[in-house]
Design a protein around this motif. Structure first.
Motif, short mmCIF file in Angstrom:
data_model
loop_
_atom_site.label_atom_id
_atom_site.label_comp_id
_atom_site.label_asym_id
_atom_site.label_seq_id
_atom_site.Cartn_x
_atom_site.Cartn_y
_atom_site.Cartn_z
N ASP A 178 -0.38 3.89 -4.83
CA ASP A 178 -0.80 3.58 -3.24
C ASP A 178 -1.04 4.75 -2.67
OD1 ASP A 178 -1.07 2.58 -0.82
OD2 ASP A 178 0.69 1.31 -0.69
N GLY A 197 -2.21 0.42 7.98
CA GLY A 197 -1.36 -0.17 7.25
C GLY A 197 -1.84 -1.68 7.18
N GLY A 198 -2.28 -2.24 8.20
CA GLY A 198 -2.78 -3.57 8.17
C GLY A 198 -3.91 -3.70 7.11
N TYR A 222 -3.97 -5.66 -0.74
CA TYR A 222 -2.71 -6.34 -1.63
C TYR A 222 -3.28 -7.74 -1.85
CZ TYR A 222 0.67 -2.51 -2.24
OH TYR A 222 1.40 -1.30 -2.72
N GLU A 276 0.33 5.54 1.09
CA GLU A 276 1.53 6.24 1.42
C GLU A 276 1.64 7.68 0.71
OE1 GLU A 276 3.93 5.14 3.16
OE2 GLU A 276 3.56 2.90 3.43
N ARG A 321 -4.27 -1.78 4.50
CA ARG A 321 -3.51 -1.52 3.19
C ARG A 321 -3.07 -3.04 2.80
NH1 ARG A 321 1.20 0.73 1.62
NH2 ARG A 321 2.07 -0.19 3.74
N ASP A 322 -2.46 -3.69 3.71
CA ASP A 322 -1.78 -4.80 3.38
C ASP A 322 -2.94 -6.30 3.02
OD1 ASP A 322 0.45 -3.79 3.68
OD2 ASP A 322 0.72 -4.59 5.89
N SER A 323 -4.04 -5.76 3.67
CA SER A 323 -5.10 -6.81 3.13
C SER A 323 -5.56 -6.57 1.53
CB SER A 323 -6.19 -6.55 4.20
OG SER A 323 -6.94 -5.63 4.16
#
Length: 712
Positions: free
Chosen positions: A178, A149-150, A156, A181, A152-154
């Protein structure tokens, strides 16, 4: 160049007869019984006479067993010897071909069919293990999903940067899709299982699936001698973890362990080495550990200037510093030393992974190459790990139980899985710009159109296994681990196929059983029936006197693939060089190793055989001097033999053998001026003497020369 090994001597015929008998056996149940009794048969046969005859006949069974039993009971000495050779050869043939025999018994017609089924089964086993881990260890699941998830956030953030830099005329952006998910998270075990199956070695997969833990290691490096390890580490400024890892590999912390070569104690010190280190009682745990620490400190200092200094120091501890230097400051080329280095490093890495300390500070990865042990290389310092350790209860990490396979803990699997995600999470997902669209906001006079850039976060991992390849061959059993495993399979096979099939498809990896694309490269060979014979020659002073001898027509070499054929048919060149290199360096360099070097270096010419460039390249690779000579310089060759050198000769067709070309080795000179040889294709010819003029007439008339004079 076809290199024919065939000989018409009685032993060669007997060898072929035994091999045919083994092939004809056909039933794994019979083989299992033969294996169980073969150990006793070989011991009994060595005593000779009727008792030996009955034992050997019982071991082989069938018409061949009856014939051999009758031969042994004869009082004619050579017949007794012949029967012993037959029994040993049959036993070795069954073992080295054990993988193929067992899998054929289980219904796999060939290696390709086995890989196709076993690969899919292995993938399912991995997926099930991941599902179990994520379901039963909520903390691990949270950490793994958090890592991905981290990432994935990067992504964004990177999308935002792209919009700011490249889409200034647009009003905004949206991540419409996305897949983390919607795709990856719900099917994470599937994607990770494909990644592991495609990229991990067979040994690591077996450990991950819970059979024998990582590489056969349990990660426990504690013992009742921790105080002594701490003292030794402080005294000699050597990492305590390194000393413990070495002790684990050497003896499993057994102070009474004695190897077949005489190495003693926890750190497996040879008696002469122990004395040089000031160890008066090598069985005393404190003295032994202190001595081992002092010696590895010396090796670390000796090789500290090299990027892979740790690898070289460990190799020197095992094989002797001279062996490392002769190998060109690489890990010497044998089956034992690289395995020793990698296992010690593996314990260090694994322990640090469990403790969360990174990679243990290991600087170099090593060359993965091998050499001989300290005794064979003539080193006075060093240790020995190749022989059987007497008194070590479970030092090999293989565990106990009826099948010889012990289920590992989920903790080990969890450490490996988390490590994979930490290292590779950045490769799991990516982003892409997918288009643009217009959005209308407000109504009436307040209606505004906004231009939006569309993005997507996509899964980069493969959801399915790649297409099954073909062209696989069963791996020959030439290492101790595989040897023990095959014996276990034979035992279970004697009770029926069901147990073996489950063991093969669940507690083993197809990557360790075959050669071909995707197969493991971390299989170390050379510890079961791979020692060359030692042949003594009655030669003048200065000659080598004794040579290490390999025969290309004997297992485990004969059936090993070489180019488009095998060593039996086309491998006299690699076998000849294995004889020379092993003899002159004191290191165990087998025909498999020299053959692999020839193939990787492009020295095998399809349809012709081994290139004439191979002898010089192989000799130089293993740190030997070499001079190529024309056959007219035979006097210089003889002089070189008297000075401790050996010579490789490429003989012309229909001379020493009936083939179109054949490599032989000149080993020395007798008092009468005759030449002694080692013929990789014939034990009979190896016992003959030849005049220099005869060898000169046999040698090919090549412009660059057909004789390679090789020395230290």
């Amino acid at each position: 160049m076809s290199e024919d090994w065939r000989d018409n001597g009685p032993l060669d015929k007997a060898a072929e007869m035994a091999a045919r008998g083994a092939r004809a056996a056909g039933q794994a149940e019979r083989i299992a019984q033969a294996v169980q009794s073969a150990h006793g048969a070989m011991a009994a046969a060595s005593a000779g006479g009727a008792a030996g005859g009955m034992a050997v006949g019982s071991a082989l069974a069938g018409p061949l067993g009856a014939a051999v039993g009758a031969l042994v009971t004869s009082k004619t000495f050579w017949k007794v010897v012949l029967s012993i050779l037959l029994s040993v050869l049959l036993f070795v043939f069954v073992i080295v071909n054990g993988v193929g025999i067992i899998l054929a018994y289980l219904g796999f017609g060939d290696a390709d069919g086995y890989v196709a089924q076993a690969r899919e089964a292995e993938y399912r086993n991995i997926k099930n293990q991941i599902d179990t881990l994520l379901a039963e260890d909520s903390q691990l699941a949270e950490e793994i999903y958090g890592l991905i998830g981290g990432e994935r956030d990067s992504l964004y953030g990177k999308i935002g940067e792209d919009f700011d830099e490249n889409w200034e005329d647009y009003d905004g952006y949206e991540v419409e899709t996305d897949e983390y998910e919607s795709v990856l998270k719900p099917k994470l075990s599937r994607y990770l299982a494909v990644l592991i199956e495609e990229e991990w070695s067979g040994s690591r997969i077996v450990g991950f699936n819970g059979y024998g833990s990582y590489g056969g290691m349990d990660g426990n490096l504690t013992s009742v001698y921790d105080e002594y390890f701490a003292l030794a580490a402080a005294t000699y400024q050597v990492p305590e973890a390194l000393l413990k890892a070495m002790a684990k590999v050497e003896s499993d912390f057994n102070p009474n362990a004695v190897s077949g070569a005489g190495a003693v104690g926890i750190m497996q010190l040879m008696p002469a080495t122990a004395r040089n280190l000031g160890v008066t009682d090598p069985y005393d745990p404190k003295q032994n550990i202190m001595g081992g620490a002092k010696y590895i400190q010396e090796m670390l200092r000796t090789f500290s200037a090299y990027p892979n200094g740790l690898d070289l120091a460990l190799a020197a501890y095992n094989a002797g510093p001279g062996a490392v230097k002769r190998a060109g400051y690489r890990i010497p080329q044998n089956g034992e030393t690289p395995a020793y280095v990698e296992k010690v490093k593996g314990y260090l890495i694994f322990t640090d992974m469990v403790q969360g300390n990174g990679n243990g500070g290991l600087e170099g990865e090593g060359s993965g190459e091998a050499d001989g042990n300290g005794e064979n290389s003539g080193e006075t310092g060093g240790v020995e790990t190749g022989g059987e350790i007497q008194g070590a209860e479970s030092g090999n990490g293989d565990g106990t139980g009826e099948s010889g396979i012990v289920s590992g803990s989920l903790e080990v699997s969890g450490v490996l899985l988390k490590s994979l995600v930490e290292e590779r999470a950045s490769e799991f997902l990516g982003w892409t710009q997918t288009g643009t669209h217009t959005e209308t906001e407000g109504s009436g006079d307040d209606e505004v159109e906004r231009e939006i850039v569309d993005y997507a976060i996509v899964v980069l991992l493969e959801p399915e296994l790649s297409e099954v390849k073909t062209g696989y061959e069963y791996r020959m059993v030439t290492d101790q681990t595989s040897f023990n495993y095959v014996l276990t399979l034979f035992q279970i096979a004697s009770q029926g196929a069901e147990g073996v099939q489950d063991l093969v498809l669940r507690a083993a990896s197809w990557k360790n059983f075959v050669l071909g694309e995707g197969a493991s490269e971390d299989i170390y060979t050379g510890t079961i029936s791979t020692e060359g014979d030692r042949i003594a020659y009655d030669t003048v002073a200065g000659c080598v006197g004794e040579a290490v001898y390999y025969n290309q027509g004997e297992e485990p070499w004969a059936s090993l693939p070489y180019g488009g054929s095998n060593i039996r048919s086309s491998g006299c060149g690699p076998t000849a060089l294995a004889i020379v290199i092993s003899t002159l360096t004191g290191e165990r360099v087998t025909p498999e190793m020299t053959g692999r070097f020839a193939i990787s270096g492009g020295y095998y010419v399809k349809g012709k055989g081994t290139s004439h460039a191979f002898p010089a390249a192989a000799a130089a690779h293993w740190g030997l001097s070499v001079e190529r000579m024309k056959r007219e310089r035979m006097n210089e060759v003889v002089k070189g033999l008297k000075n401790g050198k050996m010579a490789v000769v490429i003989c012309a067709e229909n001379t020493i053998s009936g083939s179109s070309g054949h490599y032989i080795v000149l080993t020395g000179v007798t008092e009468n001026g005759y030449l002694t040889i080692a013929d990789p294709g014939s034990r009979t010819r190896t016992g003959n003497l030849y005049s220099p003029a005869t060898i000169q007439s046999y040698a090919r008339d090549l412009a660059d020369g057909s004789i390679w004079l090789i020395g230290k």
